[in-house]
Design a protein around this motif. Structure first.
Motif, PDB file in Angstrom:
ATOM      1  N   ILE A  51       0.857  -1.206   0.000  1.00  0.00           N
ATOM      2  CA  ILE A  51       0.000   0.000   0.000  1.00  0.00           C
ATOM      3  C   ILE A  51       0.888   1.249   0.000  1.00  0.00           C
ATOM      4  O   ILE A  51       0.668   2.174  -0.781  1.00  0.00           O
ATOM      5  CB  ILE A  51      -0.972  -0.014   1.204  1.00  0.00           C
ATOM      6  CG1 ILE A  51      -2.012  -1.133   1.027  1.00  0.00           C
ATOM      7  CG2 ILE A  51      -1.669   1.351   1.358  1.00  0.00           C
ATOM      8  CD1 ILE A  51      -2.887  -1.404   2.231  1.00  0.00           C
ATOM      9  N   ARG A  52       1.927   1.232   0.841  1.00  0.00           N
ATOM     10  CA  ARG A  52       2.840   2.389   0.904  1.00  0.00           C
ATOM     11  C   ARG A  52       3.509   2.640  -0.438  1.00  0.00           C
ATOM     12  O   ARG A  52       3.733   3.776  -0.832  1.00  0.00           O
ATOM     13  CB  ARG A  52       3.937   2.150   1.952  1.00  0.00           C
ATOM     14  CG  ARG A  52       3.446   2.233   3.351  1.00  0.00           C
ATOM     15  CD  ARG A  52       4.374   3.110   4.220  1.00  0.00           C
ATOM     16  NE  ARG A  52       3.698   3.483   5.447  1.00  0.00           N
ATOM     17  CZ  ARG A  52       3.723   2.746   6.558  1.00  0.00           C
ATOM     18  NH1 ARG A  52       4.417   1.638   6.603  1.00  0.00           N
ATOM     19  NH2 ARG A  52       3.063   3.162   7.620  1.00  0.00           N
ATOM     20  N   GLU A  53       3.822   1.533  -1.130  1.00  0.00           N
ATOM     21  CA  GLU A  53       4.498   1.680  -2.431  1.00  0.00           C
ATOM     22  C   GLU A  53       3.516   2.021  -3.552  1.00  0.00           C
ATOM     23  O   GLU A  53       3.891   2.097  -4.714  1.00  0.00           O
ATOM     24  CB  GLU A  53       5.227   0.378  -2.791  1.00  0.00           C
ATOM     25  CG  GLU A  53       6.460   0.122  -1.946  1.00  0.00           C
ATOM     26  CD  GLU A  53       6.879  -1.356  -1.947  1.00  0.00           C
ATOM     27  OE1 GLU A  53       6.429  -2.118  -2.830  1.00  0.00           O
ATOM     28  OE2 GLU A  53       7.618  -1.742  -1.026  1.00  0.00           O
ATOM     29  N   GLY A  54       2.248   2.177  -3.179  1.00  0.00           N
ATOM     30  CA  GLY A  54       1.254   2.582  -4.180  1.00  0.00           C
ATOM     31  C   GLY A  54       0.854   1.468  -5.140  1.00  0.00           C
ATOM     32  O   GLY A  54       0.404   1.739  -6.256  1.00  0.00           O
ATOM     33  N   ARG A  55       0.990   0.200  -4.668  1.00  0.00           N
ATOM     34  CA  ARG A  55       0.587  -0.927  -5.556  1.00  0.00           C
ATOM     35  C   ARG A  55      -0.918  -1.107  -5.428  1.00  0.00           C
ATOM     36  O   ARG A  55      -1.400  -2.153  -4.998  1.00  0.00           O
ATOM     37  CB  ARG A  55       1.317  -2.202  -5.132  1.00  0.00           C
ATOM     38  CG  ARG A  55       2.805  -2.025  -4.858  1.00  0.00           C
ATOM     39  CD  ARG A  55       3.620  -1.909  -6.121  1.00  0.00           C
ATOM     40  NE  ARG A  55       3.606  -3.159  -6.862  1.00  0.00           N
ATOM     41  CZ  ARG A  55       4.466  -4.154  -6.652  1.00  0.00           C
ATOM     42  NH1 ARG A  55       5.387  -4.052  -5.727  1.00  0.00           N
ATOM     43  NH2 ARG A  55       4.407  -5.244  -7.388  1.00  0.00           N
ATOM     44  N   SER A  56      -1.648  -0.075  -5.797  1.00  0.00           N
ATOM     45  CA  SER A  56      -3.073  -0.039  -5.448  1.00  0.00           C
ATOM     46  C   SER A  56      -4.001  -0.122  -6.657  1.00  0.00           C
ATOM     47  O   SER A  56      -5.186   0.146  -6.536  1.00  0.00           O
ATOM     48  CB  SER A  56      -3.373   1.230  -4.655  1.00  0.00           C
ATOM     49  OG  SER A  56      -2.664   1.184  -3.436  1.00  0.00           O
ATOM     50  N   THR A  57      -3.453  -0.497  -7.796  1.00  0.00           N
ATOM     51  CA  THR A  57      -4.332  -0.622  -8.967  1.00  0.00           C
ATOM     52  C   THR A  57      -4.667  -2.098  -9.209  1.00  0.00           C
ATOM     53  O   THR A  57      -4.166  -2.977  -8.502  1.00  0.00           O
ATOM     54  CB  THR A  57      -3.662  -0.011 -10.213  1.00  0.00           C
ATOM     55  OG1 THR A  57      -2.390  -0.625 -10.378  1.00  0.00           O
ATOM     56  CG2 THR A  57      -3.473   1.492 -10.047  1.00  0.00           C
ATOM     57  N   PRO A 267      -2.911  -5.092  -3.184  1.00  0.00           N
ATOM     58  CA  PRO A 267      -1.894  -5.050  -2.113  1.00  0.00           C
ATOM     59  C   PRO A 267      -2.039  -6.229  -1.151  1.00  0.00           C
ATOM     60  O   PRO A 267      -1.043  -6.704  -0.591  1.00  0.00           O
ATOM     61  CB  PRO A 267      -2.164  -3.716  -1.404  1.00  0.00           C
ATOM     62  CG  PRO A 267      -3.481  -3.241  -1.889  1.00  0.00           C
ATOM     63  CD  PRO A 267      -3.786  -3.923  -3.183  1.00  0.00           C
TER      64      PRO A 267
END
Ligand code: GLN
Length: 379
Positions: A51-57, A267
Motif C-alpha cells: 500500500i505504501r508503495e502505491g501498488r493499489s491498482t 496489495p
C-alpha cells in the motif's frame, strides 16, 4: 418489485445470524468461523508495504504473478501436484469467490451438483442461486466414511459435478486416499467435474495427512481445487482464495472472475505472496496450536453433556445438543445461559440429523476459548 425465483426460500445463513445474536448479548462467538488470531507479521507487513508503495491498482484478473508463483511452489511442496502459474491458477475474492466463479464458468442451470451432507451451507445456497439442482449423499458420524456403492447410487443422469470439502466444514472429516480413489473411479465413470474446498488444509490433527483430490491419479484433469488464505494466515476479512485446474477450465473461471470481481485486492495479494515465504515450521505450528484448542473445547463440551464428534481437521466441532432440544432452540439456550454462540446443525443438513447438532468454532485466542469453555462447563 419481485425478487428472483431462484432466491425463493433462501435466507441469510445461521452462520451470520448467530453472530448478530451473539453481539446482542455481548457473548463469545464460537459460531461463525471468524478466526480472530493474529495475522503473521510477514503477511501484514507485506500488504502495508504494498500500500505504501502505491501498488493499489488492478492486478490481472487471474491475480498478481508473485502470488501465483508462490501458490505454484506451495502446491508442489504441500499438495503433491503441479500447476502452471501462468495458466492454471486464478486468484479470487476468497474461496467463496472461487466457488462462485467456478460453478458459473463450468456448469449450466439445471445441472445436478452432488454435495456430501453435512455440507457447508454456502456451497448449497450459492449453487441454488446459480440455478443448479443439488443432490446429496449423507455421510454418517463419527467417521463420515465415503462408500463407493453409495456414491455411485447418489449420481444420476443430470449430475455433472461433485463438491468435496476436505478437511470438511462442519464435520472435520478428512477424506482418505481410499475415499478419494473411490471418488476418482465414480467421477471417471460418470464424467464428473470435481470441485474441492481445501481452505482448512493446514488445520489437521494427530499428524493426519491432507490429501488433495487433484493429487489422486485420474482426478487432476477433472478437478478444480479451491483453496484459500483466510485460515492459513488468519486473514478472513482480506477475502483471498484461489482456484487451480486445467488451463482450459481455469481460463473460463478467470473470465467469470473478471466479470464478477475484476480481481482480488492487489496489495493484499502481495502481502499473502510474502506470507508463503514463511518457514515450513509456521505451517506445522498451525497444527499443534489448533490441536490444543480442539482438545480444550471437546473436553468442555463433554463436561457440558454436549458430546462432541471429535474432528480430524478444520477448526469446528459438531456436538450432540439433544439435552437442550432441537438445534435452533439449543443454540439459543446455550447463548442465553452461557453467552457462547454456536451454529445450529440445521445450517449443514436438510433434515433431522441437523436438529441434534450444534457446531462450535475453536479458532480463538487461548484466553477467550478458556473463558468460553468455563462458561459451557457450568450450564
Ligand atoms: N466459513 C466460515 C464458517 O463456516 C465463515 C463463513 C461466513 O462468515 N460466511 O463459519
Amino acid at each position: 418489485m419481485r425478487i428472483a425465483r431462484r432466491l425463493e426460500g433462501l435466507v441469510q445463513s445461521d452462520i451470520r445470524r448467530m453472530t448478530r445474536e451473539c453481539e446482542r448479548v455481548s457473548g463469545i462467538n464460537l459460531g461463525q468461523g471468524i478466526c480472530d488470531l493474529p495475522t503473521p507479521p510477514l503477511v501484514r507487513d507485506g500488504a502495508i508495504a504494498a500500500i505504501r508503495e502505491g501498488r493499489s491498482t488492478y492486478s490481472f484478473a487471474e491475480g498478481t504473478p508473485q502470488l501465483r508463483e508462490a501458490i505454484a511452489r506451495k502446491l508442489e511442496r504441500d499438495n503433491g501436484f503441479r500447476a502452471d502459474p501462468a495458466t492454471e491458477i486464478c486468484v479470487t475474492v476468497g474461496a467463496s469467490g472461487a466457488f462462485a466463479a467456478t460453478i458459473s464458468a463450468l456448469l449450466d442451470p439445471g445441472d445436478g451438483l452432488l454435495l456430501f451432507e453435512p455440507y457447508y451451507g454456502y456451497h448449497l445456497n450459492a449453487s441454488l442461486v446459480a440455478g443448479f439442482e443439488p443432490r446429496y449423499l449423507t455421510l454418517q458420524p463419527p467417521d463420515f466414511t465415503l462408500r463407493e456403492e453409495e456414491l455411485e447410487r447418489a449420481v444420476d443422469a443430470k449430475t455433472r459435478a461433485v463438491v468435496v470439502c476436505t478437511p470438511s466444514n462442519p464435520s472435520g472429516k478428512m477424506y482418505s486416499r481410499k475415499d478419494l480413489e473411490a471418488l476418482a473411479r465414480v467421477a471417471q465413470r460418470h464424467d464428473l467435474l470435481v470441485i474441492t474446498d481445501e481452505i482448512y488444509e493446514y488445520i489437521r490433527y494427530q499428524g493426519r495427512e491432507h490429501i488433495s483430490p487433484a493429487s489422486i491419479p485420474g482426478l487432476r484433469d477433472r478437478t478444480i481445487s479451491i483453496m484459500g488464505l483466510s485460515k492459513t494466515f488468519s486473514i478472513t476479512g482480506w477475502r483471498l482464495g484461489y482456484a487451480v485446474g486445467p488451463a482450459r477450465l481455469i481460463g473460463a473461471v478467470t473470465l467469470v472472475n473478471d466479470l464478477y470481481y475484476v480481481c482480488a485486492p492487489t496489495p493484499l495479494q502481495l502481502g499473502a505472496a510474502a506470507g508463503f515465504a514463511a518457514p515450513r515450521a509456521y505451517f506445522d505450528e498451525l497444527q499443534s496450536s489448533y490441536q490444543r484448542k480442539r482438545d480444550i473445547l471437546c473436553e468442555a463440551l463433554s463436561s457440558a453433556r454436549l458430546p462432541p464428534i471429535v474432528p480430524q481437521g478444520a477448526y469446528y466441532v459438531l456436538a450432540d445438543c439433544t439435552r437442550f432440544g432441537p438445534a435452533q432452540e439449543a443454540a439459543m439456550t446455550v447463548l442465553d445461559r452461557a453467552r457462547v454462540a454456536s451454529i445450529p446443525g440445521t445450517a449443514f443438513y436438510r433434515g433431522p440429523p441437523g436438529d441434534r447438532l450444534l457446531r462450535f468454532c475453536f479458532a480463538k485466542e487461548d484466553g477467550v476459548l478458556e473463558e468460553a469453555c468455563q462458561r459451557l462447563r457450568s450450564i
